[in-house]
Design a protein around this motif. Structure first.
Motif, PDB file in Angstrom:
ATOM      1  N   SER A 152      33.209  46.662  46.126  1.00  0.00           N
ATOM      2  CA  SER A 152      32.284  45.809  46.880  1.00  0.00           C
ATOM      3  C   SER A 152      32.042  46.345  48.285  1.00  0.00           C
ATOM      4  N   ASN A 153      33.062  46.967  48.877  1.00  0.00           N
ATOM      5  CA  ASN A 153      32.909  47.512  50.230  1.00  0.00           C
ATOM      6  C   ASN A 153      32.126  48.817  50.253  1.00  0.00           C
ATOM      7  N   LEU A 154      32.329  49.648  49.229  1.00  0.00           N
ATOM      8  CA  LEU A 154      31.688  50.963  49.211  1.00  0.00           C
ATOM      9  C   LEU A 154      30.475  51.013  48.279  1.00  0.00           C
ATOM     10  N   HIS A 155      30.132  49.855  47.704  1.00  0.00           N
ATOM     11  CA  HIS A 155      28.925  49.732  46.876  1.00  0.00           C
ATOM     12  C   HIS A 155      28.965  50.608  45.630  1.00  0.00           C
ATOM     13  N   TYR A 156      30.132  50.620  44.975  1.00  0.00           N
ATOM     14  CA  TYR A 156      30.241  51.310  43.692  1.00  0.00           C
ATOM     15  C   TYR A 156      30.101  50.290  42.572  1.00  0.00           C
ATOM     16  N   SER A 157      29.506  50.710  41.475  1.00  0.00           N
ATOM     17  CA  SER A 157      29.247  49.806  40.362  1.00  0.00           C
ATOM     18  C   SER A 157      30.379  49.838  39.337  1.00  0.00           C
ATOM     19  N   PHE A 158      30.282  48.934  38.387  1.00  0.00           N
ATOM     20  CA  PHE A 158      31.225  48.884  37.273  1.00  0.00           C
ATOM     21  C   PHE A 158      31.272  50.229  36.559  1.00  0.00           C
ATOM     22  N   LEU A 176      33.639  33.292  24.153  1.00  0.00           N
ATOM     23  CA  LEU A 176      33.507  34.699  23.780  1.00  0.00           C
ATOM     24  C   LEU A 176      32.136  35.238  24.189  1.00  0.00           C
ATOM     25  N   VAL A 177      31.093  34.436  23.985  1.00  0.00           N
ATOM     26  CA  VAL A 177      29.733  34.834  24.392  1.00  0.00           C
ATOM     27  C   VAL A 177      29.653  34.989  25.908  1.00  0.00           C
ATOM     28  N   ILE A 178      30.272  34.057  26.637  1.00  0.00           N
ATOM     29  CA  ILE A 178      30.268  34.131  28.106  1.00  0.00           C
ATOM     30  C   ILE A 178      30.973  35.401  28.572  1.00  0.00           C
ATOM     31  N   PHE A 179      32.099  35.724  27.938  1.00  0.00           N
ATOM     32  CA  PHE A 179      32.836  36.940  28.280  1.00  0.00           C
ATOM     33  C   PHE A 179      31.980  38.180  28.046  1.00  0.00           C
ATOM     34  N   LEU A 180      31.301  38.244  26.913  1.00  0.00           N
ATOM     35  CA  LEU A 180      30.444  39.394  26.602  1.00  0.00           C
ATOM     36  C   LEU A 180      29.275  39.482  27.582  1.00  0.00           C
ATOM     37  N   CYS A 181      28.730  38.327  27.972  1.00  0.00           N
ATOM     38  CA  CYS A 181      27.648  38.314  28.974  1.00  0.00           C
ATOM     39  C   CYS A 181      28.141  38.864  30.310  1.00  0.00           C
ATOM     40  N   ALA A 182      29.374  38.489  30.684  1.00  0.00           N
ATOM     41  CA  ALA A 182      29.945  38.994  31.938  1.00  0.00           C
ATOM     42  C   ALA A 182      30.093  40.510  31.887  1.00  0.00           C
ATOM     43  N   VAL A 183      30.540  41.030  30.745  1.00  0.00           N
ATOM     44  CA  VAL A 183      30.694  42.482  30.588  1.00  0.00           C
ATOM     45  C   VAL A 183      29.344  43.176  30.713  1.00  0.00           C
ATOM     46  N   VAL A 184      28.320  42.624  30.045  1.00  0.00           N
ATOM     47  CA  VAL A 184      26.970  43.222  30.096  1.00  0.00           C
ATOM     48  C   VAL A 184      26.429  43.203  31.517  1.00  0.00           C
ATOM     49  N   LEU A 185      26.591  42.077  32.209  1.00  0.00           N
ATOM     50  CA  LEU A 185      26.112  41.975  33.592  1.00  0.00           C
ATOM     51  C   LEU A 185      26.811  42.976  34.504  1.00  0.00           C
ATOM     52  N   LEU A 186      28.110  43.171  34.292  1.00  0.00           N
ATOM     53  CA  LEU A 186      28.855  44.121  35.114  1.00  0.00           C
ATOM     54  C   LEU A 186      28.435  45.563  34.836  1.00  0.00           C
ATOM     55  N   ILE A 187      28.226  45.871  33.559  1.00  0.00           N
ATOM     56  CA  ILE A 187      27.826  47.230  33.188  1.00  0.00           C
ATOM     57  C   ILE A 187      26.453  47.574  33.755  1.00  0.00           C
ATOM     58  N   THR A 212      20.253  46.398  37.562  1.00  0.00           N
ATOM     59  CA  THR A 212      19.557  45.136  37.843  1.00  0.00           C
ATOM     60  C   THR A 212      19.559  44.792  39.328  1.00  0.00           C
ATOM     61  N   GLY A 213      20.540  45.320  40.059  1.00  0.00           N
ATOM     62  CA  GLY A 213      20.647  44.986  41.477  1.00  0.00           C
ATOM     63  C   GLY A 213      21.427  43.713  41.732  1.00  0.00           C
ATOM     64  N   LEU A 214      21.873  43.049  40.666  1.00  0.00           N
ATOM     65  CA  LEU A 214      22.665  41.833  40.837  1.00  0.00           C
ATOM     66  C   LEU A 214      24.051  42.207  41.356  1.00  0.00           C
ATOM     67  N   THR A 215      24.485  41.574  42.414  1.00  0.00           N
ATOM     68  CA  THR A 215      25.769  41.905  43.016  1.00  0.00           C
ATOM     69  C   THR A 215      26.910  41.236  42.264  1.00  0.00           C
ATOM     70  N   VAL A 216      28.140  41.698  42.532  1.00  0.00           N
ATOM     71  CA  VAL A 216      29.296  41.097  41.869  1.00  0.00           C
ATOM     72  C   VAL A 216      29.471  39.642  42.289  1.00  0.00           C
ATOM     73  N   ALA A 217      29.053  39.302  43.519  1.00  0.00           N
ATOM     74  CA  ALA A 217      29.124  37.911  43.967  1.00  0.00           C
ATOM     75  C   ALA A 217      28.230  37.032  43.101  1.00  0.00           C
ATOM     76  N   PHE A 218      27.009  37.494  42.838  1.00  0.00           N
ATOM     77  CA  PHE A 218      26.059  36.753  41.999  1.00  0.00           C
ATOM     78  C   PHE A 218      26.630  36.588  40.584  1.00  0.00           C
ATOM     79  N   ILE A 219      27.152  37.684  40.036  1.00  0.00           N
ATOM     80  CA  ILE A 219      27.692  37.647  38.674  1.00  0.00           C
ATOM     81  C   ILE A 219      28.859  36.673  38.585  1.00  0.00           C
ATOM     82  N   GLY A 220      29.758  36.725  39.555  1.00  0.00           N
ATOM     83  CA  GLY A 220      30.913  35.832  39.546  1.00  0.00           C
ATOM     84  C   GLY A 220      30.521  34.376  39.605  1.00  0.00           C
ATOM     85  N   VAL A 221      29.573  34.042  40.484  1.00  0.00           N
ATOM     86  CA  VAL A 221      29.137  32.650  40.634  1.00  0.00           C
ATOM     87  C   VAL A 221      28.427  32.168  39.371  1.00  0.00           C
ATOM     88  N   VAL A 222      27.544  32.983  38.808  1.00  0.00           N
ATOM     89  CA  VAL A 222      26.797  32.593  37.607  1.00  0.00           C
ATOM     90  C   VAL A 222      27.734  32.379  36.421  1.00  0.00           C
TER      91      VAL A 222
END
Length: 453
Positions: A189-195, A255-266, A271-281
């Protein structure tokens, strides 16, 4: 100078109190964080702008906090993105635990290998490694240790070697992804590296290391696990894995929510969605689908860890605002000169050795701004140092029973079941494993990255 000395004294005092473990960690960091705000920023510096920058609430209301175009923004102090993401993942995991997902998974794998001890040993190491890539290692060990102890009673084997190997593999698996271990969340999050940045860099190092580790554990522990097992009649009487699912509908939803989280992180770098957005959603979706079980899910969240992070970031912000971290970076730079091999060795091994005795989370938070200064604006060098820091902090904590939270959880579960794990037994088997991974990581980083600088 007075502000710098005060900031260092507070930081050292915080570390000593954390190591002593007499006061709960979140009280220590919050108290030291408040002292930093008052003594360093208020009394010594009289700079309320620096105080406001460290609290960093303004970052939450910016568009870049939730969606980024890829442009790097400078921020310091409290890393709210890390806190929100970690909190969101905790809520998701609690939702999965409530419906019996982890108990089902462990039982299913044990049944697949016909409840044979050595295959369970190998399978649980692999499961610990893979689960920890996406789920907090504390949660992984909490469930794996409890199931291992229960299986050991049924199959009549010593659970200690299996629990120790699960602890190590959870810490190693956590190094493979951005969400696998708290230090990686801080670095990413500090150095802007992705999953995917982590998967394609530390992930490869972790997989290579895992091959060495699973071989090492097999040869040093197989004799202790030999002899356990049950007859076909006893296997037939065992409850089915599905019987451990407490809510079938909720099971599939989680299980679906978990898979959605994995897809969003990958895909979040695309997409430009940040980890903060993904965590809250993910947290909101989990709570909405939990219905009447919302209080139960929220009750299981580890709020103490989130408060621990908050206070920690303030204390490190004090070191950053007073220029202490820049001084440390300049010292390391002067020692290494243009010898990037030496720089990588120092980062990996100092991080690894330090994390064996002190909490790797504050160490990572302290080192991120230092490696920024060391890189002198060179993105390839910064990335090289980031992967060095991630591998050192994530793996080094495995060497001692107090080096990482997962270690404490696993050894406590074993002791509670009547199988205490002493420092001697733990370090005899896991310290060499830690050295193996640190060595493999150093060679990997030097060959893949330093040769290209």
């Amino acid at each position: 100078m007075v502000a710098q000395i005060t900031a260092v004294v507070i930081f050292v005092a915080m570390f000593i109190l954390i190591i002593m473990d007499k006061i709960e960690k979140h009280y220590v960091t919050l108290g030291c964080g408040l002292l930093t705000l008052v003594a360093v920023f208020g009394i010594c510096m009289r700079d309320f702008g620096a105080m406001w920058n460290t609290i960093n609430l303004k970052s939450i209301v910016t568009l870049e906090f939730w969606h980024t175009s890829g442009a790097e923004s400078e921020s310091g102090g409290i890393d709210w993105a890390t806190i929100l993401f970690l909190g969101g993942m905790m809520i998701m995991v609690e939702g999965m635990a409530r419906v019996g997902f982890f108990n089902w998974l462990c039982r299913r794998i044990a049944k697949m290998v016909h409840y044979k001890t050595i295959p369970i040993f190998l399978a649980f190491m692999a499961m610990s490694f893979v689960l920890a890539m996406f789920i907090d290692s504390i949660t992984v060990i909490l469930f794996l240790a409890s199931v291992t102890i229960e299986l050991s009673r049924l199959l009549k084997f010593n659970p200690v070697p299996m629990i120790m190997s699960e602890i190590f593999c959870a810490n190693l698996g956590g190094s493979a992804t951005m969400c696998g271990d708290p230090p990686n969340i801080i670095i990413g999050s500090n150095l802007h590296y992705s999953f995917m940045d982590f998967v394609s860099n530390t992930g490869i190092a972790a997989i290579i290391s895992f091959i060495f580790i699973i071989t090492y554990f097999y040869f040093i522990m197989r004799k202790e696990l030999a002899g356990g097992g049950v007859s076909a009649e006893e296997i037939a009487k065992m409850p089915s894995p599905e019987s451990f699912i407490t809510d079938k509908k909720g099971f599939w939803v989680s299980l679906v929510i978990f898979l959605c989280a994995v897809v969003l992180l990958i895909t979040h770098s695309t997409t430009g969605l940040t980890v903060a957005f993904i965590g809250v959603v993910i947290a909101l979706i989990t709570l909405i689908t939990s219905g009447k079980h919302i209080p139960e899910v929220l009750k299981g969240v580890d709020y103490k860890t989130l408060l621990f992070f908050t206070g920690l970031f303030i204390v490190v912000g004090g070191l950053e605002q007073t220029g202490v971290l820049e001084i440390i970076a300049n010292f390391i730079s002067k020692v290494c000169g243009s010898n990037y091999y030496l720089m990588v060795i120092i980062i990996v091994w100092v991080s690894g050795i330090a994390s064996a005795f002190v909490d790797n989370i504050p160490f990572a938070a302290t080192m991120v701004p230092i490696i920024k200064d060391l890189s002198l604006g060179s993105d390839p060098l910064l990335a090289t140092l980031a992967w060095s820091l991630a591998m050192g902090t994530d793996v080094g904590g495995s060497a001692t029973p107090i080096g990482a939270s997962a270690n404490v959880v696993g050894t406590s579960a074993a002791a509670k079941a009547g199988h205490p794990i002493g420092w001697g037994e733990y370090c005899k088997k896991l310290a060499p494993a830690t050295l193996i991974v640190l060595f493999v990581s150093t060679v990997y980083i030097c060959i893949r990255y330093v040769t290209q600088l």
